[in-house]
Design a protein around this motif. Sequence first.
Motif, short mmCIF file in Angstrom:
data_model
loop_
_atom_site.label_atom_id
_atom_site.label_comp_id
_atom_site.label_asym_id
_atom_site.label_seq_id
_atom_site.Cartn_x
_atom_site.Cartn_y
_atom_site.Cartn_z
N GLY A 215 0.72 -1.18 0.21
CA GLY A 215 -0.05 -0.11 0.07
C GLY A 215 1.05 1.18 -0.14
N ASP A 216 0.02 2.25 -0.40
CA ASP A 216 0.78 3.41 0.01
C ASP A 216 1.23 3.96 0.93
OD1 ASP A 216 1.28 4.65 -2.76
OD2 ASP A 216 -1.00 4.42 -2.96
N ASN A 217 1.68 5.33 2.01
CA ASN A 217 2.13 5.38 2.67
C ASN A 217 0.33 6.69 2.95
OD1 ASN A 217 3.09 7.26 4.93
ND2 ASN A 217 4.45 8.03 4.22
N PRO A 218 0.08 6.23 4.38
CA PRO A 218 -0.98 6.77 4.83
C PRO A 218 -1.42 8.51 5.17
CG PRO A 218 -0.21 5.09 6.38
CD PRO A 218 0.45 4.94 5.45
N ALA A 219 0.20 9.15 5.16
CA ALA A 219 0.72 10.40 4.80
C ALA A 219 0.72 11.16 3.46
CB ALA A 219 2.09 10.31 5.23
N ASN A 220 0.43 9.99 2.16
CA ASN A 220 0.18 10.72 1.19
C ASN A 220 -1.49 11.18 0.21
OD1 ASN A 220 2.91 10.44 0.09
ND2 ASN A 220 2.53 8.12 -0.45
N LEU A 221 -1.84 10.69 1.60
CA LEU A 221 -3.51 11.07 1.76
C LEU A 221 -3.87 11.96 3.16
CD1 LEU A 221 -5.23 7.65 1.46
CD2 LEU A 221 -4.65 9.13 -0.22
N ALA A 222 -3.13 12.91 3.65
CA ALA A 222 -3.42 13.53 4.10
C ALA A 222 -3.73 15.13 4.16
CB ALA A 222 -1.84 13.96 5.10
N GLY A 223 -4.83 15.30 4.59
CA GLY A 223 -5.36 16.29 4.09
C GLY A 223 -6.81 16.43 2.76
N VAL A 224 -6.23 15.46 1.86
CA VAL A 224 -7.34 14.60 1.17
C VAL A 224 -9.25 14.83 2.13
CG1 VAL A 224 -7.71 13.17 -0.51
CG2 VAL A 224 -5.70 13.48 -0.36
N LYS A 225 -10.06 15.57 1.45
CA LYS A 225 -11.30 15.81 1.90
C LYS A 225 -11.71 14.65 1.14
CE LYS A 225 -11.51 20.71 1.99
NZ LYS A 225 -10.99 21.52 1.36
N ARG A 226 -12.44 13.38 0.07
CA ARG A 226 -12.84 12.21 -0.11
C ARG A 226 -12.09 10.94 -0.03
NH1 ARG A 226 -17.55 12.17 -4.94
NH2 ARG A 226 -18.18 9.80 -4.37
N LEU A 227 -12.40 10.97 0.70
CA LEU A 227 -11.69 9.09 0.40
C LEU A 227 -13.09 8.57 0.63
CD1 LEU A 227 -9.54 9.66 3.87
CD2 LEU A 227 -8.73 9.33 1.24
N HIS A 228 -12.45 6.81 -0.11
CA HIS A 228 -13.06 5.72 -0.13
C HIS A 228 -12.50 4.80 -0.01
CE1 HIS A 228 -14.61 8.25 -3.84
NE2 HIS A 228 -13.64 8.57 -4.43
N ALA A 229 -13.68 4.14 0.52
CA ALA A 229 -13.53 2.39 1.27
C ALA A 229 -14.22 1.67 0.87
CB ALA A 229 -12.90 2.81 3.08
N ARG A 230 -13.51 0.33 0.37
CA ARG A 230 -13.87 -0.57 0.56
C ARG A 230 -13.75 -2.13 1.05
NH1 ARG A 230 -13.67 -2.09 -5.88
NH2 ARG A 230 -15.30 -0.75 -5.28
N ARG A 231 -14.01 -3.02 1.97
CA ARG A 231 -13.52 -3.96 2.35
C ARG A 231 -13.03 -5.21 1.26
NH1 ARG A 231 -16.43 -8.91 4.29
NH2 ARG A 231 -15.21 -9.15 6.65
N GLN A 232 -12.39 -5.81 2.04
CA GLN A 232 -11.94 -6.78 1.85
C GLN A 232 -13.09 -7.57 1.09
OE1 GLN A 232 -9.53 -8.92 4.73
NE2 GLN A 232 -10.00 -10.79 4.48
N GLY A 233 -13.87 -8.23 1.29
CA GLY A 233 -14.51 -8.95 0.64
C GLY A 233 -14.08 -11.23 0.83
N GLY A 234 -13.84 -12.09 0.23
CA GLY A 234 -13.42 -12.87 0.50
C GLY A 234 -14.03 -13.59 1.57
N GLY A 235 -12.76 -14.98 2.08
CA GLY A 235 -13.53 -15.20 3.23
C GLY A 235 -11.77 -15.78 3.62
#
Length: 90
Positions: free
Chosen positions: A22-42
Motif C-alpha cells: 500500500g501507499d504511505n498513509p501520509a500521502n492521503l493527508a488533507g484529502v477531503k474525499r476518501l473511498h473505502a472498500r472491505r476486502q470481501g473473500g473469506g
Amino acid sequence: MKQFNPFPDVNCRYGSPMGRRGDNPANLAGVKRLHARRQGGGDGYDRGGAYWGTPSNIWGVWAWIDGAAVCVYVRANGRDDAIAKVRAND
C-alpha cells in the motif's frame, strides 16, 4: 471518474502473497474525499486472492490524486472506522 479496485486478482505462480503493498498513509493527508472498500473473500483472503490472516477486516482506503489512485490498507471494524484510521495519520 474511472473505477478503482483495491483488491485486484493476484498473479502468483506459487501460493498467495501475504497482504498487499500500500501507499504511505501520509500521502492521503488533507484529502477531503476518501473511498473505502472491505476486502470481501473469506478465511483470511481478500477477493483478489491475497492472504491477510484473520479476522477478515481489511479495508482499502483510497483517493484519486493527480489522476492516480493512492491506496492504503487498514484493519477496521467498518467503513467509517477505516477512513478515521487513515485520517488519524494526518
